[in-house]
Design a protein around this motif. Structure first.
Motif, PDB file in Angstrom:
ATOM      1  N   ASP A  39       8.276   2.297  -2.152  1.00 54.90           N
ATOM      2  CA  ASP A  39       8.068   2.382  -3.593  1.00 54.90           C
ATOM      3  C   ASP A  39       6.883   1.492  -3.934  1.00 54.90           C
ATOM      4  OD1 ASP A  39       8.564   3.228  -6.197  1.00 54.90           O
ATOM      5  OD2 ASP A  39       9.825   1.470  -6.612  1.00 54.90           O
ATOM      6  N   ILE A  40       6.095   1.928  -4.894  1.00 50.96           N
ATOM      7  CA  ILE A  40       4.991   1.086  -5.345  1.00 50.96           C
ATOM      8  C   ILE A  40       5.082   0.917  -6.855  1.00 50.96           C
ATOM      9  CG2 ILE A  40       3.388   1.603  -3.460  1.00 50.96           C
ATOM     10  CD1 ILE A  40       1.946   3.524  -5.361  1.00 50.96           C
ATOM     11  N   HIS A  41       4.645  -0.217  -7.308  1.00 51.76           N
ATOM     12  CA  HIS A  41       4.637  -0.532  -8.726  1.00 51.76           C
ATOM     13  C   HIS A  41       3.570   0.319  -9.414  1.00 51.76           C
ATOM     14  CE1 HIS A  41       4.157  -2.944 -12.395  1.00 51.76           C
ATOM     15  NE2 HIS A  41       5.427  -3.300 -12.168  1.00 51.76           N
ATOM     16  N   SER A  42       3.780   0.623 -10.675  1.00 54.08           N
ATOM     17  CA  SER A  42       2.829   1.442 -11.440  1.00 54.08           C
ATOM     18  C   SER A  42       1.436   0.838 -11.471  1.00 54.08           C
ATOM     19  CB  SER A  42       3.321   1.633 -12.873  1.00 54.08           C
ATOM     20  OG  SER A  42       4.544   2.315 -12.879  1.00 54.08           O
ATOM     21  N   SER A  43       1.338  -0.497 -11.554  1.00 52.52           N
ATOM     22  CA  SER A  43       0.016  -1.133 -11.599  1.00 52.52           C
ATOM     23  C   SER A  43      -0.711  -0.987 -10.261  1.00 52.52           C
ATOM     24  CB  SER A  43       0.129  -2.606 -11.984  1.00 52.52           C
ATOM     25  OG  SER A  43       0.898  -3.307 -11.040  1.00 52.52           O
ATOM     26  N   VAL A  44       0.039  -0.973  -9.170  1.00 55.12           N
ATOM     27  CA  VAL A  44      -0.563  -0.778  -7.843  1.00 55.12           C
ATOM     28  C   VAL A  44      -1.048   0.667  -7.716  1.00 55.12           C
ATOM     29  CG1 VAL A  44      -0.162  -0.819  -5.355  1.00 55.12           C
ATOM     30  CG2 VAL A  44       0.846  -2.591  -6.814  1.00 55.12           C
ATOM     31  N   ALA A  45      -0.243   1.605  -8.160  1.00 52.80           N
ATOM     32  CA  ALA A  45      -0.650   3.016  -8.122  1.00 52.80           C
ATOM     33  C   ALA A  45      -1.902   3.232  -8.972  1.00 52.80           C
ATOM     34  CB  ALA A  45       0.487   3.908  -8.608  1.00 52.80           C
ATOM     35  N   ALA A  46      -1.957   2.593 -10.132  1.00 46.49           N
ATOM     36  CA  ALA A  46      -3.139   2.711 -11.002  1.00 46.49           C
ATOM     37  C   ALA A  46      -4.370   2.101 -10.337  1.00 46.49           C
ATOM     38  CB  ALA A  46      -2.869   2.038 -12.344  1.00 46.49           C
ATOM     39  N   ALA A  47      -4.196   0.970  -9.664  1.00 47.55           N
ATOM     40  CA  ALA A  47      -5.319   0.328  -8.974  1.00 47.55           C
ATOM     41  C   ALA A  47      -5.826   1.206  -7.825  1.00 47.55           C
ATOM     42  CB  ALA A  47      -4.910  -1.047  -8.449  1.00 47.55           C
ATOM     43  N   ILE A  48      -4.896   1.811  -7.108  1.00 50.96           N
ATOM     44  CA  ILE A  48      -5.280   2.716  -6.014  1.00 50.96           C
ATOM     45  C   ILE A  48      -6.021   3.927  -6.575  1.00 50.96           C
ATOM     46  CG2 ILE A  48      -4.397   4.308  -4.264  1.00 50.96           C
ATOM     47  CD1 ILE A  48      -2.174   2.263  -3.705  1.00 50.96           C
ATOM     48  N   ALA A  49      -5.499   4.509  -7.643  1.00 48.81           N
ATOM     49  CA  ALA A  49      -6.139   5.687  -8.250  1.00 48.81           C
ATOM     50  C   ALA A  49      -7.554   5.351  -8.714  1.00 48.81           C
ATOM     51  CB  ALA A  49      -5.296   6.202  -9.412  1.00 48.81           C
ATOM     52  N   GLU A  50      -7.731   4.175  -9.292  1.00 49.68           N
ATOM     53  CA  GLU A  50      -9.065   3.766  -9.744  1.00 49.68           C
ATOM     54  C   GLU A  50     -10.007   3.570  -8.557  1.00 49.68           C
ATOM     55  OE1 GLU A  50     -11.255   0.052 -11.968  1.00 49.68           O
ATOM     56  OE2 GLU A  50      -9.151   0.437 -12.437  1.00 49.68           O
ATOM     57  N   ALA A  51      -9.512   2.911  -7.513  1.00 53.04           N
ATOM     58  CA  ALA A  51     -10.332   2.665  -6.323  1.00 53.04           C
ATOM     59  C   ALA A  51     -10.681   3.964  -5.597  1.00 53.04           C
ATOM     60  CB  ALA A  51      -9.604   1.719  -5.376  1.00 53.04           C
ATOM     61  N   ALA A  52      -9.770   4.935  -5.646  1.00 51.26           N
ATOM     62  CA  ALA A  52      -9.981   6.199  -4.933  1.00 51.26           C
ATOM     63  C   ALA A  52     -11.034   7.074  -5.590  1.00 51.26           C
ATOM     64  CB  ALA A  52      -8.667   6.961  -4.829  1.00 51.26           C
ATOM     65  N   ASP A  53     -11.319   6.826  -6.848  1.00 45.81           N
ATOM     66  CA  ASP A  53     -12.388   7.548  -7.554  1.00 45.81           C
ATOM     67  C   ASP A  53     -12.252   9.067  -7.436  1.00 45.81           C
ATOM     68  OD1 ASP A  53     -14.644   7.437  -9.205  1.00 45.81           O
ATOM     69  OD2 ASP A  53     -16.024   7.572  -7.501  1.00 45.81           O
ATOM     70  N   GLY A  54     -11.021   9.553  -7.611  1.00 43.53           N
ATOM     71  CA  GLY A  54     -10.794  10.995  -7.621  1.00 43.53           C
ATOM     72  C   GLY A  54     -10.533  11.616  -6.267  1.00 43.53           C
ATOM     73  N   SER A  55     -10.476  10.811  -5.217  1.00 40.58           N
ATOM     74  CA  SER A  55     -10.268  11.330  -3.863  1.00 40.58           C
ATOM     75  C   SER A  55      -8.820  11.113  -3.424  1.00 40.58           C
ATOM     76  CB  SER A  55     -11.205  10.617  -2.883  1.00 40.58           C
ATOM     77  OG  SER A  55     -10.819  10.873  -1.547  1.00 40.58           O
ATOM     78  N   ALA A  56      -8.097  12.218  -3.209  1.00 41.00           N
ATOM     79  CA  ALA A  56      -6.707  12.123  -2.754  1.00 41.00           C
ATOM     80  C   ALA A  56      -6.653  11.493  -1.369  1.00 41.00           C
ATOM     81  CB  ALA A  56      -6.065  13.501  -2.735  1.00 41.00           C
ATOM     82  N   ARG A  57      -7.595  11.816  -0.523  1.00 44.47           N
ATOM     83  CA  ARG A  57      -7.616  11.264   0.838  1.00 44.47           C
ATOM     84  C   ARG A  57      -7.754   9.741   0.801  1.00 44.47           C
ATOM     85  NH1 ARG A  57     -12.514  11.409   4.924  1.00 44.47           N
ATOM     86  NH2 ARG A  57     -11.493  10.595   6.752  1.00 44.47           N
ATOM     87  N   HIS A  58      -8.686   9.252   0.006  1.00 45.86           N
ATOM     88  CA  HIS A  58      -8.893   7.811  -0.097  1.00 45.86           C
ATOM     89  C   HIS A  58      -7.645   7.146  -0.693  1.00 45.86           C
ATOM     90  CE1 HIS A  58     -11.268   4.181  -0.109  1.00 45.86           C
ATOM     91  NE2 HIS A  58     -11.064   4.006  -1.406  1.00 45.86           N
ATOM     92  N   ALA A  59      -7.062   7.773  -1.703  1.00 48.02           N
ATOM     93  CA  ALA A  59      -5.857   7.227  -2.335  1.00 48.02           C
ATOM     94  C   ALA A  59      -4.709   7.134  -1.332  1.00 48.02           C
ATOM     95  CB  ALA A  59      -5.450   8.084  -3.532  1.00 48.02           C
TER      96      ALA A  59
END
Length: 168
Positions: A39-59
């Motif tokens: 499980d991941i916290h919502s803030s961690v998921a948001a940080a990952i989504a921002e860092a991934a810059d639209g890339s599912a693979r990077h996320a």
């Protein structure tokens, strides 16, 4: 595509993908985390989504690195460090390819902290480029020269040297 031989390029079809929205990536991250038994916290998921810059693979790669870290703060630190590494390599490639100051500056603006980490990553990449080459790569050598001094005067890694290198 521009690096492909013309004979290959003319027989190929270019498919462009639009970046995935942050909300869709966050939803994907939560689903995958649950299926993986974590499980991941919502803030961690948001940080990952921002860092991934639209890339599912990077996320998903980032998720894999943080999923089994229990502490939220440590997860966020891990995401941030991975982003610094990624942007540092993008900066190195821009410098190595002789990009303009405006192109290089885009990457510099993304690096607000960790100047010594950035300097070490760039020096390592430049050294690897030199070692892996049969002849001296003048750009890699110039990058090493620009980054060999102490970087913390401006709080940016080799900022003045980078500007000088781009101007030459």
């Amino acid at each position: 595509p521009s690096k492909l031989k013309k004979t290959i390029h003319t027989r190929s079809t270019e498919i462009k993908f639009t970046p995935i929205s942050a909300n869709v990536l966050i939803e994907l991250l939560h689903k995958v985390a649950k299926k993986e038994g974590g499980d991941i916290h919502s803030s961690v998921a948001a940080a990952i989504a921002e860092a991934a810059d639209g890339s599912a693979r990077h996320a998903l790669n980032l998720l894999d690195k943080v999923l089994h870290i229990e502490d939220k703060k440590m997860q966020l630190d891990c995401v941030r460090k991975e982003e610094i590494v990624s942007v540092s390599y993008q900066l190195f490639r821009a410098l190595l390819n002789g990009r303009s100051w405006s192109d290089v500056n885009v990457h510099l603006k993304q690096l607000s902290d960790e100047p010594e980490t950035v300097r070490c990553i760039i020096l390592s990449a430049a050294a690897s480029t030199l070692i892996g080459s049969s002849s001296i790569n003048k750009r890699a050598f110039a990058i090493i020269s620009a980054f060999e001094g102490y970087p913390l005067v401006s709080g940016k890694p080799g900022y003045a040297s980078i500007a000088r290198a781009c101007a030459e």
